[in-house]
Design a protein around this motif. Structure first.
Motif, PDB file in Angstrom:
ATOM      1  N   ASP A 113     -53.777  24.844  54.377  1.00 42.90           N
ATOM      2  CA  ASP A 113     -52.463  24.631  53.773  1.00 42.90           C
ATOM      3  C   ASP A 113     -52.080  25.899  53.013  1.00 42.90           C
ATOM      4  OD1 ASP A 113     -50.249  23.843  52.269  1.00 42.90           O
ATOM      5  OD2 ASP A 113     -50.987  21.793  52.047  1.00 42.90           O
ATOM      6  N   TYR A 132     -49.599  15.650  61.354  1.00 44.40           N
ATOM      7  CA  TYR A 132     -49.434  16.653  60.301  1.00 44.40           C
ATOM      8  C   TYR A 132     -47.998  16.706  59.803  1.00 44.40           C
ATOM      9  CZ  TYR A 132     -48.329  21.237  58.380  1.00 44.40           C
ATOM     10  OH  TYR A 132     -47.826  22.250  57.595  1.00 44.40           O
ATOM     11  N   TYR A 133     -47.034  16.648  60.708  1.00 45.19           N
ATOM     12  CA  TYR A 133     -45.630  16.797  60.318  1.00 45.19           C
ATOM     13  C   TYR A 133     -45.139  15.595  59.519  1.00 45.19           C
ATOM     14  CZ  TYR A 133     -45.689  20.881  63.281  1.00 45.19           C
ATOM     15  OH  TYR A 133     -46.001  22.103  63.811  1.00 45.19           O
ATOM     16  N   LEU A 136     -46.670  16.215  56.099  1.00 39.95           N
ATOM     17  CA  LEU A 136     -45.953  17.287  55.420  1.00 39.95           C
ATOM     18  C   LEU A 136     -44.639  16.778  54.824  1.00 39.95           C
ATOM     19  CD1 LEU A 136     -45.644  20.296  54.707  1.00 39.95           C
ATOM     20  CD2 LEU A 136     -44.623  20.628  56.979  1.00 39.95           C
ATOM     21  N   GLU A 140     -43.741  16.715  50.785  1.00 38.74           N
ATOM     22  CA  GLU A 140     -42.543  17.343  50.227  1.00 38.74           C
ATOM     23  C   GLU A 140     -41.667  16.317  49.506  1.00 38.74           C
ATOM     24  OE1 GLU A 140     -42.187  21.029  53.441  1.00 38.74           O
ATOM     25  OE2 GLU A 140     -40.899  19.262  53.635  1.00 38.74           O
TER      26      GLU A 140
END
Length: 238
Positions: A113, A132-133, A136, A140
């Motif tokens: 990361d 992963y997306y 992520l 955020e």
């Protein structure tokens, strides 16, 4: 096809004393579709892995996929390569690579990361592929600076040295393996056997006899639950 995989691809060196460099691109990714659209049965290929007989990979960027294929051709030896390829990453707006990454980069077995401040990290989410997306986006959303998301791009042979270095980097963190697959599928059992150096917790779908639900509505609910579990007890910060 399974006979060919069992009798030749996975056992070519040990049984037939010959190398082969076949590349298999298998659609794999939980995207709300039925079982045959979702799972290439990663767990079955990982069960066949021993003595570095095959390479099992789940890439998360175009550049890493490019350098993986380049490595496959440039190496002086040959090993079968099995690549799990989620369909949705073909059109995902964040799944992109720069020309510099394509021209100057190399295949990364583990991707750290880049935004993580090691002193702040209390949880490492270890994952592979398209999940992963989703992680992520959730990180955020929560502005979760205490969470690092590490991508395991190569599942076998396991990059133990790189993982050990990350353990040294994130000394105050707990480690969680996050997978989209049910607990009895995917890479979880493989990691339990081969990655004993890391005390991993699991976030996954419950064990199931079917690879995927086939219901878009139920899939979204399951995926949201996965994200909430991965970031459980992480406070929302402004």
């Amino acid at each position: 096809a399974q006979i060919i995989i069992d009798q030749f691809i996975s056992s070519a060196e040990e049984k037939w004393k010959g190398m082969n460099g076949i590349v298999m691109l298998l659609p794999h990714g939980y995207e709300g579709m039925g079982a045959e659209h979702s799972s290439a049965r990663m767990e079955r290929f990982l069960q066949l892995c021993a003595d570095d007989n095959m390479q099992i990979v789940n890439c998360s960027t175009p550049a890493n996929f490019f350098h993986l294929l380049r490595r496959q051709m440039k190496r002086e030896f040959r090993k079968p390569l099995v690549v799990f390829t989620p369909k949705s990453l073909l059109r995902h707006p964040r799944c992109v690579s720069s020309l510099k990454e394509l021209a100057k980069g190399h295949f990364q077995e583990v991707i750290d990361d880049s935004t993580a401040d090691a002193k702040k990290i209390t949880r490492v989410l270890l994952c592979s592929g398209k999940v992963y997306y989703d992680l992520l986006e959730k990180k955020e959303e929560l502005n979760a600076e205490e969470v690092a998301i590490v991508r395991l791009e190569q599942l076998d042979p396991l990059p133990r040295t790189q993982i050990a270095k990350l353990q040294e980097k994130y000394t105050n963190a707990s480690w969680v393996w996050v997978q989209e697959e049910p607990a009895n599928m995917g890479a979880w059992s493989h990691l339990l056997r081969k990655l004993r150096q890391v005390n991993l917790e699991l976030v996954s779908r419950p064990s199931s006899g079917a690879p995927a639900t086939g219901s878009g509505q139920r899939h979204r609910a399951e995926q949201a639950k996965l994200m909430n579990q991965a970031f459980a007890d992480i406070a929302v910060t402004a």
